[in-house]
Design an enzyme around this catalytic site. Structure first.
Site, PDB file in Angstrom:
ATOM      1  N   HIS A  89       0.879  -0.982   0.072  1.00 35.97           N
ATOM      2  CA  HIS A  89       0.068   0.027   0.003  1.00 35.97           C
ATOM      3  C   HIS A  89       0.931   1.287  -0.109  1.00 35.97           C
ATOM      4  O   HIS A  89       2.159   1.368   0.553  1.00 35.97           O
ATOM      5  CB  HIS A  89      -0.909   0.216   1.120  1.00 35.97           C
ATOM      6  CG  HIS A  89      -1.876  -1.171   1.340  1.00 35.97           C
ATOM      7  ND1 HIS A  89      -3.165  -0.820   2.029  1.00 35.97           N
ATOM      8  CD2 HIS A  89      -2.033  -2.067   0.763  1.00 35.97           C
ATOM      9  CE1 HIS A  89      -3.739  -1.978   1.905  1.00 35.97           C
ATOM     10  NE2 HIS A  89      -3.287  -2.830   1.017  1.00 35.97           N
TER      11      HIS A  89
ATOM     12  N   GLU B  20       0.976   3.902   1.860  1.00 40.37           N
ATOM     13  CA  GLU B  20       1.281   4.317   2.921  1.00 40.37           C
ATOM     14  C   GLU B  20       2.315   3.463   3.554  1.00 40.37           C
ATOM     15  O   GLU B  20       3.351   3.943   4.155  1.00 40.37           O
ATOM     16  CB  GLU B  20       0.114   4.122   4.153  1.00 40.37           C
ATOM     17  CG  GLU B  20      -1.193   5.131   3.547  1.00 40.37           C
ATOM     18  CD  GLU B  20      -2.223   4.325   2.934  1.00 40.37           C
ATOM     19  OE1 GLU B  20      -1.798   3.472   1.964  1.00 40.37           O
ATOM     20  OE2 GLU B  20      -3.530   4.374   3.339  1.00 40.37           O
TER      21      GLU B  20
ATOM     22  N   CYS C 189      -6.345   2.044   5.655  1.00 40.62           N
ATOM     23  CA  CYS C 189      -6.985   0.766   5.822  1.00 40.62           C
ATOM     24  C   CYS C 189      -6.692   0.533   7.346  1.00 40.62           C
ATOM     25  O   CYS C 189      -5.647   1.243   7.879  1.00 40.62           O
ATOM     26  CB  CYS C 189      -6.813  -0.270   4.908  1.00 40.62           C
ATOM     27  SG  CYS C 189      -5.120  -0.808   5.002  1.00 40.62           S
TER      28      CYS C 189
ATOM     29  N   CYS D 189      -2.753   0.063   7.397  1.00 37.95           N
ATOM     30  CA  CYS D 189      -1.850   1.196   7.187  1.00 37.95           C
ATOM     31  C   CYS D 189      -1.994   1.885   8.439  1.00 37.95           C
ATOM     32  O   CYS D 189      -1.008   2.722   8.881  1.00 37.95           O
ATOM     33  CB  CYS D 189      -2.241   1.994   5.875  1.00 37.95           C
ATOM     34  SG  CYS D 189      -1.920   1.099   4.426  1.00 37.95           S
TER      35      CYS D 189
END
Length: 168
Positions: free
Chosen positions: A72, A74, A102, A105
């Site tokens: 991801h 992040e 999410c 993260c």
């Protein structure tokens, strides 16, 4: 920076020279990263880490590109920021991300000790900073981050809507 996995303490190439970034300018850089994700078939989410007014990491989603479920924006940006700082504690950094983080993260935000998170669009299906959970500033955890939401939210939402509409 973009999909380059090599961490760098250099300023983002689109950052204004000699100026500290405000929230909107930093989010525009995150949106540029999001567009880079779309170029290789990943969901267009971008993240930028700023320290002392300068970008120290900028990444975008790379799950499709790498086959890594944890890739991801992040997480990748936090990894690069830690490498640039030389430590896993990102105590004086701000994370900018185009979509509400999410649960994974948000956990990475807490564990990296980021004191401030700014996101653009909310994620009612998976958002774990405000929508479904409030992990980043849950008082039961050992670290809490200040959260600011909605910076350039319409721009981020339109990018995501267009991406998913093109796949239907």
């Amino acid at each position: 920076m973009g999909s380059n996995p090599t961490p760098s303490a250099m300023a983002h190439p689109d950052a204004p020279v000699g100026a500290s970034l405000d929230d909107e300018a930093a989010m525009r850089l995150a949106l540029a990263e999001a567009r880079a994700a779309e170029a290789h078939g990943d969901v267009p989410i971008g993240a930028v880490v700023v320290r002392a007014g300068r970008v120290i990491a900028a990444r975008h989603n790379e799950r499709e590109l790498t086959g890594d479920p944890t890739a991801h924006a992040e997480v990748l940006a936090l990894r690069d920021a830690a490498a640039a700082v030389g430590h896993w504690r990102l105590l004086d950094c701000t994370l900018y991300v185009t979509l509400e983080p999410c649960a994974m993260c948000a956990g990475a935000i807490v564990n990296s000790r980021v004191p401030r998170v700014v996101y653009a669009a909310t994620d009612p299906k998976a958002g774990a900073v405000r929508s479904l959970f409030e992990i980043a500033d849950d008082p039961r955890l050992n670290h809490r981050a200040e959260v600011a939401a909605g910076v350039l939210a319409d721009d981020a939402a339109q990018l995501l809507k267009a991406f998913f509409a093109a796949r239907r």
